[in-house]
Design a protein around this motif. Structure first.
Motif, PDB file in Angstrom:
ATOM      1  N   LEU A   1       0.838  -1.215   0.000  1.00  0.00           N
ATOM      2  CA  LEU A   1       0.000   0.000   0.000  1.00  0.00           C
ATOM      3  C   LEU A   1       0.865   1.254   0.000  1.00  0.00           C
ATOM      4  O   LEU A   1       0.524   2.261   0.604  1.00  0.00           O
ATOM      5  CB  LEU A   1      -0.936  -0.014   1.206  1.00  0.00           C
ATOM      6  CG  LEU A   1      -1.997  -1.130   1.142  1.00  0.00           C
ATOM      7  CD1 LEU A   1      -2.607  -1.378   2.518  1.00  0.00           C
ATOM      8  CD2 LEU A   1      -3.092  -0.765   0.153  1.00  0.00           C
ATOM      9  N   TYR A   2       2.017   1.166  -0.619  1.00  0.00           N
ATOM     10  CA  TYR A   2       2.867   2.335  -0.929  1.00  0.00           C
ATOM     11  C   TYR A   2       3.599   2.934   0.271  1.00  0.00           C
ATOM     12  O   TYR A   2       4.060   4.061   0.206  1.00  0.00           O
ATOM     13  CB  TYR A   2       2.044   3.411  -1.629  1.00  0.00           C
ATOM     14  CG  TYR A   2       1.178   2.845  -2.718  1.00  0.00           C
ATOM     15  CD1 TYR A   2       1.730   2.399  -3.897  1.00  0.00           C
ATOM     16  CD2 TYR A   2      -0.191   2.716  -2.531  1.00  0.00           C
ATOM     17  CE1 TYR A   2       0.945   1.839  -4.888  1.00  0.00           C
ATOM     18  CE2 TYR A   2      -0.989   2.157  -3.518  1.00  0.00           C
ATOM     19  CZ  TYR A   2      -0.421   1.720  -4.695  1.00  0.00           C
ATOM     20  OH  TYR A   2      -1.203   1.164  -5.662  1.00  0.00           O
ATOM     21  N   ALA A   3       3.707   2.195   1.396  1.00  0.00           N
ATOM     22  CA  ALA A   3       4.452   2.726   2.532  1.00  0.00           C
ATOM     23  C   ALA A   3       5.927   2.377   2.374  1.00  0.00           C
ATOM     24  O   ALA A   3       6.266   1.234   2.071  1.00  0.00           O
ATOM     25  CB  ALA A   3       3.917   2.140   3.837  1.00  0.00           C
ATOM     26  N   SER A   4       6.808   3.366   2.615  1.00  0.00           N
ATOM     27  CA  SER A   4       8.244   3.104   2.545  1.00  0.00           C
ATOM     28  C   SER A   4       8.647   2.264   3.761  1.00  0.00           C
ATOM     29  O   SER A   4       7.858   2.080   4.691  1.00  0.00           O
ATOM     30  CB  SER A   4       9.013   4.416   2.556  1.00  0.00           C
ATOM     31  OG  SER A   4       8.792   5.073   3.782  1.00  0.00           O
ATOM     32  N   LYS A   5       9.889   1.792   3.787  1.00  0.00           N
ATOM     33  CA  LYS A   5      10.348   0.945   4.888  1.00  0.00           C
ATOM     34  C   LYS A   5      10.240   1.679   6.220  1.00  0.00           C
ATOM     35  O   LYS A   5       9.801   1.136   7.221  1.00  0.00           O
ATOM     36  CB  LYS A   5      11.809   0.533   4.647  1.00  0.00           C
ATOM     37  CG  LYS A   5      11.909  -0.571   3.616  1.00  0.00           C
ATOM     38  CD  LYS A   5      13.127  -1.445   3.843  1.00  0.00           C
ATOM     39  CE  LYS A   5      13.007  -2.734   3.071  1.00  0.00           C
ATOM     40  NZ  LYS A   5      14.068  -3.002   2.142  1.00  0.00           N
ATOM     41  N   TRP A   6      10.655   2.941   6.212  1.00  0.00           N
ATOM     42  CA  TRP A   6      10.646   3.736   7.429  1.00  0.00           C
ATOM     43  C   TRP A   6       9.218   3.946   7.934  1.00  0.00           C
ATOM     44  O   TRP A   6       8.928   3.784   9.123  1.00  0.00           O
ATOM     45  CB  TRP A   6      11.360   5.067   7.152  1.00  0.00           C
ATOM     46  CG  TRP A   6      11.259   6.047   8.277  1.00  0.00           C
ATOM     47  CD1 TRP A   6      10.662   7.265   8.249  1.00  0.00           C
ATOM     48  CD2 TRP A   6      11.788   5.889   9.603  1.00  0.00           C
ATOM     49  NE1 TRP A   6      10.774   7.868   9.459  1.00  0.00           N
ATOM     50  CE2 TRP A   6      11.458   7.052  10.317  1.00  0.00           C
ATOM     51  CE3 TRP A   6      12.493   4.869  10.249  1.00  0.00           C
ATOM     52  CZ2 TRP A   6      11.798   7.242  11.657  1.00  0.00           C
ATOM     53  CZ3 TRP A   6      12.841   5.051  11.596  1.00  0.00           C
ATOM     54  CH2 TRP A   6      12.503   6.218  12.277  1.00  0.00           C
ATOM     55  N   THR A   7       8.311   4.279   7.016  1.00  0.00           N
ATOM     56  CA  THR A   7       6.909   4.485   7.401  1.00  0.00           C
ATOM     57  C   THR A   7       6.315   3.183   7.933  1.00  0.00           C
ATOM     58  O   THR A   7       5.551   3.193   8.904  1.00  0.00           O
ATOM     59  CB  THR A   7       6.083   4.966   6.194  1.00  0.00           C
ATOM     60  OG1 THR A   7       6.764   6.050   5.596  1.00  0.00           O
ATOM     61  CG2 THR A   7       4.696   5.394   6.612  1.00  0.00           C
ATOM     62  N   THR A   8       6.666   2.070   7.298  1.00  0.00           N
ATOM     63  CA  THR A   8       6.163   0.774   7.751  1.00  0.00           C
ATOM     64  C   THR A   8       6.620   0.504   9.182  1.00  0.00           C
ATOM     65  O   THR A   8       5.836   0.084  10.026  1.00  0.00           O
ATOM     66  CB  THR A   8       6.679  -0.343   6.824  1.00  0.00           C
ATOM     67  OG1 THR A   8       6.271  -0.043   5.502  1.00  0.00           O
ATOM     68  CG2 THR A   8       6.124  -1.691   7.229  1.00  0.00           C
ATOM     69  N   LEU A   9       7.897   0.795   9.447  1.00  0.00           N
ATOM     70  CA  LEU A   9       8.432   0.590  10.794  1.00  0.00           C
ATOM     71  C   LEU A   9       7.662   1.436  11.809  1.00  0.00           C
ATOM     72  O   LEU A   9       7.235   0.970  12.855  1.00  0.00           O
ATOM     73  CB  LEU A   9       9.918   0.956  10.818  1.00  0.00           C
ATOM     74  CG  LEU A   9      10.610   0.787  12.165  1.00  0.00           C
ATOM     75  CD1 LEU A   9      10.749  -0.687  12.498  1.00  0.00           C
ATOM     76  CD2 LEU A   9      11.981   1.453  12.177  1.00  0.00           C
TER      77      LEU A   9
END
Lengths: 363, 309
Positions: free
Chosen positions: B212-220
């Protein structure tokens, strides 16, 4: 054909290896825009691997994947305009239903308010508006399934990937969701790539089906083609029920083959490309294309004895031990009982094939 | 016959219930002897009068608490003012323990995440490696730490040798040295609960976020951290609480200026110069403080849980 942008997905010579193990052996296929496309096969056939390669969760060992003409094999998942409905739904447990559906929209840069409005519309589409403020754990399996669907559709992906999304639902709900999915696909016009091991599901929903086994594509075609003209033993056996007979081919002409059984009885059936005179192959015939009689009716009549009648609701399946060959299943529809006879176990009968019902298969 | 069997069954259930009662006895005994007993003793001692050569006189007195919070001048005859000495020490302890906890989290979280994402059969090896230094006595480890960090120690030698600095950095006898010491003492208490939480985390949620387009950092930040929060909170408590009361690291690495509450308490029970009721009172204040923090975090957790179910 570089530059051809009408295909939603072009998989070109895709290979996936895990160490020594090859999960996908050089798969090439084209999925058209607006298509409901199904990857069908038993577990371990590579269908999910292929889907995950399109989503970006697995890298492509060799080959290329194009999305509307654009190479995407090197893009990380969050930069691919495709969304996935996961097998276990993977809803975010700490977010409400509305927040779950709005997540992808927010990530695509929509403002919070805009994302929520749009998420609300998506919940309306899957009829879950009244659950917007709940957490995923407060919903039933079927409802969670619909949330997952709404969440994946909300950012308007170019292609929607569905990884066995109905496998956790009970039969009735699954049937209902199959139709809902099909309607949703028509309404949204988004290309759906659906992965399943359930052949009935695949036949019900798909525009086209790719049957896979052991990392290879066995056949690609419409549900009717796959069912009525299976290319090989695997497809015939995997899709629906079938009866198989070992035959030797005497002559092939205009798509028809004349063959004989071990005992010498001659049979005529449809042939497929690649089978020539003298070949020892299998002939497949679907149980519903057979009927029984006490005297031979058609040219293709096989002598046998009724072993058992099994009532399966809409049909009766009769097991017949052939005099020359294996056990056959004959299916008689209950609505057809006026024309077709059912015999008691022990009766000596003939199993008759409608013209063109039998079909030769490649091994 | 059936009734007999049924009553036999229920009799057996009763036996189990009784047995369960008896089985709880050891844990009650441990709690009573090692937790409630000492705490009650501390509570009582904190309200007694001090004996000058250590020990107590059995006479009720509030002077220990009075001494902790109020300044009445050298002879005790001036109007009471707030005593800042001990409150400052207390505040420094909270600050130092907090910094050590933060440091453990910053280092411990990626470590735990790394271990939890290794193949299943090598994870125990990594966990074991983390715990290896802790087979050595804490005192020895803290002294080695001092040796490493001192002006002529290997760290400064190395930095000077590589040309990064010209003169040694003074680390020993600073707040930072104490934080490092505390961090090193309690790091596994952060790594292990966080590891347990990350190991239970359903990584398909991270895939869903990436999808859903979240970057790695946002996912974390938005998916992983909320999911493993209980482990992180547990780790923070397990590092913060013992850091608060610790005296080895502050004594050895901090020097006289960086006194912490643990050292203050320790002083009161050492040799003849101590003041047992005062030490007991300081301990009670520390205990109260820690309990308040724990209750606050438990309340937050409960609030998050009810919102989640």
């Amino acid at each position: 054909m570089p530059g051809n942008t009408t295909n939603a997905i072009d998989v070109r010579n895709a290979v996936k290896r895990y160490g020594d193990f090859t999960a996908l052996k050089r798969i090439s296929l084209t999925i058209e825009d607006n298509e409901f496309f199904t990857l069908l096969g038993p577990s371990g056939c590579g269908k999910t691997t292929l889907l995950r390669m399109i989503a970006g969760f697995e890298d492509v060992t060799e080959g290329e994947i194009l999305l509307f003409g654009e190479a995407i094999a090197k893009l990380p998942p969050h930069q691919r305009p495709v969304n996935t409905v996961f097998q276990n739904y993977a809803l975010f447990p700490h977010m409400t239903i509305l927040e779950n559906v709005a997540f992808g929209l927010e990530m695509r840069g929509k403002s919070k308010a805009e994302a929520r409005t749009r998420a609300g519309e998506m919940l309306e589409l899957v009829q879950l508006t009244q659950f917007a403020a709940r957490k995923p754990s407060q919903l039933s399996g079927g409802q969670q399934q619909r949330v997952a669907l709404a969440r994946a559709l909300a950012p308007q992906p170019k292609v929607l990937l569905l990884d066995e999304p109905l496998s956790a639902l009970d039969l009735k709900l699954r049937k209902q969701m199959q139709l809902e999915l099909k309607h949703l696909q028509r309404e949204t016009g988004i290309t759906f790539i659906f992965v399943t091991h359930d052949q009935e599901e695949a036949l019900t929903m798909s525009d086209r089906i790719a049957v896979m086994s052991a990392g290879e594509m066995q056949q690609l075609g419409t549900p009717t083609e796959i069912y009525e003209q299976p290319r090989n033993m695997f497809v015939a056996d995997f899709i629906g029920e079938t009866n198989l007979l070992e035959v030797s081919v005497d002559q092939v002409m205009n798509g028809r083959a004349t063959c004989h059984l071990g005992g010498g009885q001659a049979l005529t059936c449809n042939s497929v490309e690649g089978i020539g005179t003298g070949a020892k192959v299998h002939m497949s015939v679907r149980p519903e294309r057979l009927f029984m009689s006490d005297v031979p009716v058609e040219a293709e009549s096989l002598k046998g004895r009724v072993a058992e009648n099994i009532f399966v609701g809409t049909d009766i399946s009769t097991l017949v031990d052939l005099a020359e060959g294996p056990q056959f299943i004959v299916r008689t529809s209950n609505s057809d009982r006026g024309n077709k006879r059912i015999f008691e176990p022990g009766s000596e009968i003939f199993v008759n094939m409608e013209l063109g019902a039998g079909r030769l298969l490649m091994d | 016959m059936a009734a007999g069997a049924a009553s036999g069954g229920s009799a057996r259930a009763d036996t189990y219930k009784d047995a369960r009662g008896w089985l709880l006895l050891p844990s009650w005994a441990v709690l009573g002897i090692f937790v409630l007993g000492p705490v009650c003793m501390m509570l009582i001692y904190s309200f007694l009068t001090k004996e000058f050569r250590g020990g107590v006189i059995w006479e009720f007195s509030l002077s220990a608490y009075d001494q902790f919070f109020f300044d009445r001048g050298l002879f005790g005859d001036e109007p009471a003012k707030l005593e800042w000495t001990y409150i400052t020490i207390f505040w420094r302890s909270i600050w130092q323990a907090g910094a050590a906890t933060l440091l453990s989290l910053v280092i411990g979280f990626p470590t735990a995440y790394f271990i939890a994402t290794r193949p299943e059969h090598v994870r125990p090896v990594w966990v074991f490696l983390i715990t290896i230094p802790y087979w050595v006595n804490l005192l020895i480890r803290t002294v080695s730490m001092k040796f490493l960090l001192r002006d002529q120690g290997p760290l400064n030698d190395f930095l000077i040798g590589t040309g990064l600095i010209d003169s040694p950095i003074h680390i020993v006898n600073t707040n930072f040295a104490v934080q490092l010491g505390l961090f090193y003492s309690y790091l596994p208490f952060m790594v292990l609960p966080v590891y347990a939480a990350v190991e239970r985390y359903n990584f398909s949620l991270s895939e869903a976020a990436a999808d859903l387009y979240a970057s790695k950092w946002t996912t974390l930040r938005r998916i992983v951290l909320p999911a493993v929060k209980p482990g992180v909170v547990a780790g923070c408590i397990l590092v913060f609480v013992p850091s608060m009361g610790s005296f080895l690291a502050p004594d050895l690495l901090g020097g006289a200026k960086n006194f912490m509450i643990g050292s203050l308490i320790e002083e009161q029970f050492k040799g003849n110069a101590g003041n047992w009721p005062f030490g007991a009172a300081a301990s009670m204040v520390l205990l109260t403080m820690v309990l308040i923090i724990l209750m606050f975090s438990a309340r937050q957790q409960a609030k998050a849980d009810t919102a989640g179910s």
